[in-house]
Design a protein around this motif. Structure first.
Motif, mmCIF file in Angstrom:
data_model
loop_
_atom_site.group_PDB
_atom_site.id
_atom_site.type_symbol
_atom_site.label_atom_id
_atom_site.label_comp_id
_atom_site.label_asym_id
_atom_site.label_seq_id
_atom_site.Cartn_x
_atom_site.Cartn_y
_atom_site.Cartn_z
ATOM 1 N N VAL A 1 9.803 28.958 1.339
ATOM 2 C CA VAL A 1 10.028 29.533 0.009
ATOM 3 C C VAL A 1 8.672 29.908 -0.575
ATOM 4 N N THR A 2 8.366 31.199 -0.607
ATOM 5 C CA THR A 2 7.142 31.622 -1.289
ATOM 6 C C THR A 2 7.428 31.652 -2.789
ATOM 7 N N GLY A 3 6.401 31.355 -3.575
ATOM 8 C CA GLY A 3 6.629 31.222 -5.013
ATOM 9 C C GLY A 3 7.443 29.987 -5.341
ATOM 10 N N GLY A 4 7.384 28.995 -4.469
ATOM 11 C CA GLY A 4 8.211 27.801 -4.626
ATOM 12 C C GLY A 4 7.848 26.927 -5.805
ATOM 13 N N ALA A 5 6.646 27.130 -6.373
ATOM 14 C CA ALA A 5 6.264 26.403 -7.580
ATOM 15 C C ALA A 5 6.553 27.226 -8.830
ATOM 16 N N HIS B 1 -1.190 27.048 0.351
ATOM 17 C CA HIS B 1 -1.659 28.084 -0.566
ATOM 18 C C HIS B 1 -1.272 29.453 -0.007
ATOM 19 N N LYS B 2 -0.968 30.392 -0.893
ATOM 20 C CA LYS B 2 -0.464 31.685 -0.456
ATOM 21 C C LYS B 2 -1.445 32.428 0.458
ATOM 22 N N ASP B 3 -2.742 32.282 0.227
ATOM 23 C CA ASP B 3 -3.725 32.963 1.086
ATOM 24 C C ASP B 3 -3.769 32.340 2.476
ATOM 25 N N ASP B 4 -3.658 31.014 2.527
ATOM 26 C CA ASP B 4 -3.622 30.334 3.824
ATOM 27 C C ASP B 4 -2.349 30.689 4.582
ATOM 28 N N PHE B 5 -1.253 30.809 3.857
ATOM 29 C CA PHE B 5 0.011 31.206 4.487
ATOM 30 C C PHE B 5 -0.103 32.608 5.072
ATOM 31 N N PHE C 1 12.672 32.780 1.964
ATOM 32 C CA PHE C 1 13.000 33.265 0.625
ATOM 33 C C PHE C 1 11.671 33.660 -0.024
ATOM 34 N N HIS C 2 11.453 34.951 -0.154
ATOM 35 C CA HIS C 2 10.169 35.453 -0.658
ATOM 36 C C HIS C 2 10.289 35.712 -2.160
ATOM 37 N N GLU C 3 9.958 34.682 -2.961
ATOM 38 C CA GLU C 3 10.059 34.763 -4.414
ATOM 39 C C GLU C 3 8.695 34.939 -5.076
ATOM 40 N N GLY C 4 7.636 34.814 -4.310
ATOM 41 C CA GLY C 4 6.294 34.867 -4.869
ATOM 42 C C GLY C 4 5.865 36.283 -5.230
ATOM 43 N N ALA C 5 5.258 36.432 -6.398
ATOM 44 C CA ALA C 5 4.757 37.731 -6.860
ATOM 45 C C ALA C 5 3.973 37.528 -8.144
#
Length: 323
Positions: free
Chosen positions: A4-8, A52-56, A74-78
């Protein structure tokens, strides 16, 4: 494992919590905690790891997940700040990054479900039905989302795994504290009424009366349910509206919050100059394609959802670990 990106974030943390409620904890959360506020959204969640998103991004570019059993992304990060006008920044965060995650998912045939936005309909002059005829963008955020939708439409025919884009309308609910000025009108009104006794709305603009601008407000629990339905049911790839199909005025929103709190009154303020020409005065999802895909689980009744959200905020406003 589920990624889940943007999971926080707002919708991402609600998605993780519902997976927890269904007994799923084998989750990798990808995010960026630098603002010092969204980490609080993680405290009530169960997950196996954080990255972290950059490490991912480095991991998927280097194919470090090769051999790992990933069930779905689930790509929720933005970056969702509609007042951010650095177009290059928006394109890196919301377009290029999303393309990298998409191609990783396609390469490994992993279902990929991502957050699009109703902002891709611009001012809504041509309606709110998925497709080029209705779509436009009023700001860099909307453009970055619109361009990715158009890219996805090009690659879906060659994909061998599920790709779902969901155009979120005006989402509200638990875990949006960290969004600040970008938090929903319901969160803003809750705080205004508690602090001043006033629910402050915009005066008339763009042909609408005081507080009569209308939005398709959708409860975050319903957004999560649509995501999980598409994944579990293996719904057909495509880009779909994720809204109730019924718009409510800001006056109705304020009245629902005031009723739930048992106090407060509405007050109107001048429409901000900075928003003129960049503001959606009306949104209402066309649910036709969503229903044609088979979604039949409906949406929470408006006042019921607002009351539940107000009660959640009254109880502290964050998820509790293990409950």
């Amino acid at each position: 494992m589920i990624i889940v990106t943007g999971g926080a974030g707002f919708i991402g943390s609600n998605l993780v919590k519902e997976l927890n409620n269904r007994g799923v904890t084998d989750i990798l959360i990808v995010d960026d905690l630098k603002d010092g506020a969204n980490y609080k959204n993680l405290k009530g969640l169960s997950f196996i790891d954080y990255q972290h998103k950059d490490d991912f991004l480095d991991s998927i570019v280097n194919d470090d997940f090769d051999g790992t059993d990933v069930d779905v992304i689930f790509h929720e990060g933005a970056c969702s700040d509609t007042m951010e006008y650095d177009v290059n920044f928006m394109m890196r965060q919301n377009y290029e990054y999303s393309k990298s995650v998409l191609h990783f998912a396609m390469k490994h045939r992993i279902p990929f479900l991502y957050a699009s936005s109703a902002s891709t309909y611009g001012g809504g002059e041509h309606g709110f039905t998925e497709g080029d005829v209705c779509e436009d963008a009023l700001n860099p955020y909307a453009y970055s989302k619109l361009l990715f939708d158009r890219y996805v439409r090009q690659v879906i025919p060659e994909a061998h795994s599920q790709i779902i884009g969901l155009k979120y309308f005006n989402v509200y609910g638990p875990q949006e504290h960290h969004k600040g000025k970008m938090a929903s009108i319901f969160y803003q009104l809750y705080n205004q009424v508690n602090e001043t006794g006033k629910a402050r709305l915009f005066k008339g603009y763009d042909g609408y009366g005081d507080g009569e601008q209308r939005r398709d407000f959708v409860y975050v629990k319903d957004v999560v349910n649509v995501n999980l339905w598409f994944w579990r049911k293996k719904g057909p790839s495509g880009i779909y509206n994720c809204g109730t199909g019924q718009a409510h005025t800001y006056n109705e929103a304020a009245e629902a919050v005031i009723e739930a709190l048992g106090k407060g009154e509405i007050e109107y303020r001048d429409f901000p100059e900075v928003l003129k020409g960049k503001y959606q005065s009306f949104t209402e999802a066309d649910p036709t394609h969503l229903l044609e895909a088979g979604y039949d689980e409906g949406f929470t009744e408006f006042k019921t959802a607002v009351r539940e959200y107000v009660e959640f905020l009254n109880s502290g406003g964050y998820f509790t670990y293990g409950k």
